[in-house]
Design a protein around this motif. Sequence first.
Motif, PDB file in Angstrom:
ATOM      1  N   ASP A 133       0.920  -1.044  -0.094  1.00  0.00           N
ATOM      2  CA  ASP A 133       0.204  -0.139   0.048  1.00  0.00           C
ATOM      3  C   ASP A 133       0.851   1.294  -0.031  1.00  0.00           C
ATOM      4  O   ASP A 133       0.493   2.200  -0.304  1.00  0.00           O
ATOM      5  N   LEU A 134       2.062   1.149   0.432  1.00  0.00           N
ATOM      6  CA  LEU A 134       2.895   2.209   0.476  1.00  0.00           C
ATOM      7  C   LEU A 134       3.748   2.367  -0.776  1.00  0.00           C
ATOM      8  O   LEU A 134       3.931   3.458  -1.281  1.00  0.00           O
ATOM      9  N   PHE A 135       4.350   1.531  -1.331  1.00  0.00           N
ATOM     10  CA  PHE A 135       5.085   1.596  -2.534  1.00  0.00           C
ATOM     11  C   PHE A 135       4.635   0.722  -3.647  1.00  0.00           C
ATOM     12  O   PHE A 135       4.025  -0.599  -3.435  1.00  0.00           O
ATOM     13  N   PRO A 136       4.900   0.902  -4.786  1.00  0.00           N
ATOM     14  CA  PRO A 136       4.366  -0.199  -5.949  1.00  0.00           C
ATOM     15  C   PRO A 136       5.298  -1.354  -5.913  1.00  0.00           C
ATOM     16  O   PRO A 136       6.502  -1.149  -5.344  1.00  0.00           O
ATOM     17  N   LYS A 137       4.867  -2.449  -6.497  1.00  0.00           N
ATOM     18  CA  LYS A 137       5.684  -3.849  -6.397  1.00  0.00           C
ATOM     19  C   LYS A 137       7.067  -3.717  -7.149  1.00  0.00           C
ATOM     20  O   LYS A 137       8.014  -4.136  -6.633  1.00  0.00           O
ATOM     21  N   ARG A 138       7.221  -2.895  -8.260  1.00  0.00           N
ATOM     22  CA  ARG A 138       8.287  -2.776  -8.954  1.00  0.00           C
ATOM     23  C   ARG A 138       9.384  -2.225  -8.239  1.00  0.00           C
ATOM     24  O   ARG A 138      10.462  -2.419  -8.604  1.00  0.00           O
ATOM     25  N   ASP A 139       8.987  -1.378  -7.131  1.00  0.00           N
ATOM     26  CA  ASP A 139      10.048  -0.775  -6.351  1.00  0.00           C
ATOM     27  C   ASP A 139      10.578  -1.389  -5.211  1.00  0.00           C
ATOM     28  O   ASP A 139      11.506  -0.893  -4.513  1.00  0.00           O
ATOM     29  N   LEU A 140       9.804  -2.511  -4.862  1.00  0.00           N
ATOM     30  CA  LEU A 140      10.253  -3.519  -3.734  1.00  0.00           C
ATOM     31  C   LEU A 140      11.242  -4.538  -3.962  1.00  0.00           C
ATOM     32  O   LEU A 140      11.158  -5.184  -4.993  1.00  0.00           O
ATOM     33  N   VAL A 141      12.191  -4.670  -2.942  1.00  0.00           N
ATOM     34  CA  VAL A 141      12.812  -5.955  -2.952  1.00  0.00           C
ATOM     35  C   VAL A 141      12.778  -6.443  -1.777  1.00  0.00           C
ATOM     36  O   VAL A 141      13.231  -6.094  -0.728  1.00  0.00           O
ATOM     37  N   TYR A 142      12.384  -7.780  -1.647  1.00  0.00           N
ATOM     38  CA  TYR A 142      12.212  -8.515  -0.413  1.00  0.00           C
ATOM     39  C   TYR A 142      13.655  -9.231   0.089  1.00  0.00           C
ATOM     40  O   TYR A 142      14.085 -10.043  -1.173  1.00  0.00           O
ATOM     41  N   LEU A 143      14.131  -9.052   1.074  1.00  0.00           N
ATOM     42  CA  LEU A 143      15.450 -10.039   1.188  1.00  0.00           C
ATOM     43  C   LEU A 143      15.159 -11.084   2.067  1.00  0.00           C
ATOM     44  O   LEU A 143      14.374 -11.241   3.092  1.00  0.00           O
ATOM     45  N   SER A 144      15.944 -12.168   1.801  1.00  0.00           N
ATOM     46  CA  SER A 144      15.783 -13.368   2.184  1.00  0.00           C
ATOM     47  C   SER A 144      17.047 -14.259   1.834  1.00  0.00           C
ATOM     48  O   SER A 144      17.458 -14.350   0.820  1.00  0.00           O
ATOM     49  N   PRO A 145      17.498 -14.986   3.044  1.00  0.00           N
ATOM     50  CA  PRO A 145      18.650 -15.670   2.794  1.00  0.00           C
ATOM     51  C   PRO A 145      18.778 -16.986   1.693  1.00  0.00           C
ATOM     52  O   PRO A 145      19.680 -17.706   1.305  1.00  0.00           O
ATOM     53  N   ASP A 146      17.241 -17.202   1.704  1.00  0.00           N
ATOM     54  CA  ASP A 146      16.989 -18.553   0.815  1.00  0.00           C
ATOM     55  C   ASP A 146      16.905 -18.086  -0.766  1.00  0.00           C
ATOM     56  O   ASP A 146      16.705 -18.952  -1.608  1.00  0.00           O
ATOM     57  N   ALA A 147      17.038 -16.943  -1.154  1.00  0.00           N
ATOM     58  CA  ALA A 147      16.962 -16.398  -2.642  1.00  0.00           C
ATOM     59  C   ALA A 147      18.349 -16.804  -3.204  1.00  0.00           C
ATOM     60  O   ALA A 147      19.291 -17.073  -2.577  1.00  0.00           O
ATOM     61  N   ALA A 194      20.417  -0.471  -6.187  1.00  0.00           N
ATOM     62  CA  ALA A 194      19.550   0.346  -7.349  1.00  0.00           C
ATOM     63  C   ALA A 194      18.402  -0.684  -7.566  1.00  0.00           C
ATOM     64  O   ALA A 194      17.610   0.027  -8.517  1.00  0.00           O
ATOM     65  N   GLU A 195      18.304  -1.931  -7.425  1.00  0.00           N
ATOM     66  CA  GLU A 195      17.026  -2.605  -7.431  1.00  0.00           C
ATOM     67  C   GLU A 195      15.789  -2.030  -6.989  1.00  0.00           C
ATOM     68  O   GLU A 195      14.565  -2.341  -7.506  1.00  0.00           O
ATOM     69  N   GLY A 196      15.699  -1.501  -5.562  1.00  0.00           N
ATOM     70  CA  GLY A 196      14.678  -1.008  -4.910  1.00  0.00           C
ATOM     71  C   GLY A 196      14.768  -0.802  -3.556  1.00  0.00           C
ATOM     72  O   GLY A 196      15.849  -0.913  -3.033  1.00  0.00           O
ATOM     73  N   ILE A 197      13.661  -0.639  -3.024  1.00  0.00           N
ATOM     74  CA  ILE A 197      13.414  -0.386  -1.715  1.00  0.00           C
ATOM     75  C   ILE A 197      13.388  -1.767  -0.711  1.00  0.00           C
ATOM     76  O   ILE A 197      12.636  -2.591  -1.191  1.00  0.00           O
TER      77      ILE A 197
END
Length: 353
Positions: free
Chosen positions: A242-256, A263-266
């Motif tokens: 609700d705060l930011f669009p999906k394209r600007d978000l990056v979810y951090l996970s050690p399993d990625a 520069a990829e996003g928030i």
Amino acid sequence: MWSFRAMARSLRIHRRTNRKFSSSSRLSMERRGIYYPNEKIKSMDDFCKYASPEEKAHLVMIQAEYVKICKSNIANMPELTDQEWLIHMNYDSRKGREKHLRLLQVKKDIQETKKQKRQPQTEPQYNPSNFFQELFWMSEKKIIQNRVAQATMLEDPILVDLGYADMLYYNEIIDVARHLFLSIGDINRSALHHTPTFNVIFCNVKPSVEENEILKTMRRLLTEDCSMSKLPVTLTEKSYLDLFPKRDLVYLSPDAEQYYHPAEGIPVIAGLIHKTTKDKLALHKAYKEKIKVRRLPIDLIDKLTVPRLPINHIIQYVAALRFTRDLEIARKALPKRIISGPAAKGKKISKIL
């Protein structure tokens, strides 16, 4: 083989969604979503009125266990008050309850030593250094407030997802609250440093700011003059979607599999720490919401002694990485005790940053 995995997954989901409380050792491993004290049960009198028979039987079992621990001379166990008994019932294992008793004993020992050191009050004497000390503290608080207010308008945020409170055990909730409490001190120190001030947002607070179990535990760690409204962070019940669009978000996970680039996003940090399960909750949540998932590029240079970093260390590392864009400098934000040695050779750092 596939059907067996599907059945096991459905069983885990069923246990997660249908939590219940029982005094038996077999059912006590299931997670609970309600912990004491709550809105209905705030004291032992309320517990005697509103608690279920299973909860009362669980209390009797814990009290008998407490007597056995005292007789076994493991430590000088303290006498618990009504509020301490309510908190003591939240621990699901005997080891967790023994650890809680030891922590209470340490706190009471510290209180007793402070009482012994207190001397009878004499006539107050004027000390000019106290005036300048209080003046320095007041100016320091003003500087922190101004820098944090500027960071909310100018700096890119770091999001912490607190929507996992109903999926954690009580000891895991305590660890997450302690990590968030330590991150508050890091934010205050960044406001007094030459680097940019951290702009941290605690989002997806479920079910609300007042009822979230992680924030409830965090309130106990705060002092009386530091309430939740005075924290240098932004608390919101809204989701990061609700705060930011999906394209600007990056979810951090050690399993990625792929590494994170500033520069990829928030960045979005999962507010969880799992000691009793290996479910990849953050990874599955990001895939379900169709958000980019990345891992921190720490293992390109160093090997870590822990499988998962605490939340406060992740915030420090991400902030340093975004400010410097240098892996060698960003690694200095991590304490030396969690770094075991250099990483394996052959990895190209230039393609990451």
